[in-house]
Design an enzyme around this catalytic site. Structure first.
Site, PDB file in Angstrom:
ATOM      1  N   CYS A 193     -12.789   0.492 -15.764  1.00 58.91           N
ATOM      2  CA  CYS A 193     -13.312   1.858 -15.661  1.00 58.91           C
ATOM      3  C   CYS A 193     -12.140   2.815 -15.456  1.00 58.91           C
ATOM      4  CB  CYS A 193     -14.297   1.937 -14.492  1.00 58.91           C
ATOM      5  SG  CYS A 193     -15.290   3.438 -14.450  1.00 58.91           S
ATOM      6  N   GLU A 196       0.828  -1.215   0.000  1.00 62.08           N
ATOM      7  CA  GLU A 196       0.000   0.000   0.000  1.00 62.08           C
ATOM      8  C   GLU A 196       0.858   1.260   0.000  1.00 62.08           C
ATOM      9  OE1 GLU A 196      -2.991   0.230  -0.701  1.00 62.08           O
ATOM     10  OE2 GLU A 196      -3.465  -1.890  -0.621  1.00 62.08           O
ATOM     11  N   CYS A 221     -17.496  -3.978 -19.116  1.00 63.82           N
ATOM     12  CA  CYS A 221     -17.856  -3.641 -17.732  1.00 63.82           C
ATOM     13  C   CYS A 221     -19.098  -4.394 -17.266  1.00 63.82           C
ATOM     14  CB  CYS A 221     -18.083  -2.130 -17.596  1.00 63.82           C
ATOM     15  SG  CYS A 221     -18.387  -1.626 -15.891  1.00 63.82           S
ATOM     16  N   CYS A 229     -24.867   1.478 -15.301  1.00 62.47           N
ATOM     17  CA  CYS A 229     -24.041   2.670 -15.111  1.00 62.47           C
ATOM     18  C   CYS A 229     -24.764   3.971 -15.476  1.00 62.47           C
ATOM     19  CB  CYS A 229     -22.778   2.544 -15.961  1.00 62.47           C
ATOM     20  SG  CYS A 229     -21.693   3.984 -15.883  1.00 62.47           S
ATOM     21  N   CYS A 251     -15.852   0.146 -21.566  1.00 64.65           N
ATOM     22  CA  CYS A 251     -17.221  -0.019 -21.083  1.00 64.65           C
ATOM     23  C   CYS A 251     -17.875  -1.298 -21.607  1.00 64.65           C
ATOM     24  CB  CYS A 251     -18.055   1.207 -21.446  1.00 64.65           C
ATOM     25  SG  CYS A 251     -17.432   2.728 -20.688  1.00 64.65           S
TER      26      CYS A 251
END
Length: 304
Positions: A206, A50, A216, A222, A213
């Site tokens: 995305c 992280e 997706c 969406c 798209c």
DNA sequence: CAGGCGTGGAA
DNA sequence: TTTCCAAGCCT
């Protein structure tokens, strides 16, 4: 009275459980095979990933993350070393203050938390270099807790899928946090997978530029898609120049210190940048940040 | 809270 | 070539 306020966010035409399973099923089928996601990845390994992934792409993080965990498998291993070793190992990941903060976090974990990465959000947040996002990410990914994990990927997915705009605002808003909270699954384990799943959707499908798209799982739901994919209308995004900035000079100076083992004479540093005023300012900044240590007049090294 | 803080790759 | 972006944090 007005019927609808401008800040009221449209919601997805999808029951929450179906939304969750749609994203989670897509994630299980499409996720990248990243080493910090394996079952044997320790909380420390997750935390290191992280830190490194704050503003640095996965591809560049991978080799450094592996070397780091091999050399320092536990926080105590890193804490036992000089901070300069962390800065050197950080290599060219960028934003080297992160290396210093990760080292400081390892020291705090070792000295104040029994050597184990804390498992509660508030304690994580108290560590150097750990902000709201990283605390939530470590608690969620490493300890499978229920937290709102709001990074740039998640913000973009929600901006499009829920709010119907191409990009989120520059700064995180309270409305975004409310949306993310409202969509979070109740069950902790499900929430944790949801969090990483939405992030992965933002990272792989995305995307900021050229979203796929057609691939997706939220295509039909969406809000941005249903609105005809209207282009971004907000204020211009802060485009930062880099050439000629102090940041560039700091980078060049620190590269010399990293690659040298031991001390570096002033002349070696003077060679990297012609403007003496800017060079001195950059070096002063590095010293002030603790990234560089003056040894004696005209001699420098990474912090011991 | 807007701005500072690295680096490299893709469009 | 230039611009934009990449799992933010800190002051």
């Amino acid at each position: 009275m007005t019927a609808i306020t401008a800040t009221e966010a449209p919601s997805l035409p999808l029951p929450l459980p179906l939304l969750h399973s749609t994203v989670i099923d897509w994630y299980e089928a499409s996720k990248r095979d990243l080493p910090w996601r394996t079952p044997d990845a320790t909380p420390w390994a997750v935390m290191v990933s992280e830190f490194m992934l704050q503003q640095t792409p996965v591809k560049r993080v991978l080799p450094v993350w592996r070397a780091w965990l091999t050399r320092w498998p536990t926080p105590a291993d890193l804490a036992a070393e000089a901070p300069g070793e962390a800065v050197r190992m950080w290599g060219r990941l960028g934003y080297p203050r992160r290396a210093l903060r990760l080292h400081a976090a390892a020291v705090a974990i070792t000295e104040e938390h029994g050597g184990g990465v804390p498992d509660d959000h508030a304690t994580l947040l108290s560590l150097p270099g750990v902000g709201e996002y990283t605390a939530a990410a470590v608690a969620s990914f490493a300890f499978r807790q229920r937290h709102v994990v709001l990074d740039t990927n998640v913000r973009r997915v929600f901006a499009r899928a829920v709010t119907g705009v191409e990009y989120p605002a520059i700064a995180t808003t309270a409305a975004e946090r409310r949306t993310a909270t409202a969509l979070l699954p109740d069950d902790a384990a499900t929430a944790a997978t949801w969090a990483v799943g939405v992030m992965e959707l933002g990272a792989l499908v995305c995307t900021a530029r050229g979203p796929e798209c057609g691939d997706c799982p939220l295509f039909t739901a969406c809000a941005w898609q249903r609105a005809g994919r209207p282009p971004y209308e907000g204020p211009a995004r802060r485009g930062q120049t880099y050439e000629g900035t102090d940041r560039q000079v700091r980078g060049k100076l620190l590269a010399v210190l990293r690659e040298a083992h031991g001390t570096v004479p002033q002349a070696r540093l003077d060679a990297v940048w012609p403007d003496a005023v800017q060079r001195a300012r950059a070096l002063d900044g590095l010293v002030a940040d603790g990234l560089v240590e003056p040894v004696e007049q005209g001699v420098y090294r990474l912090p011991q």
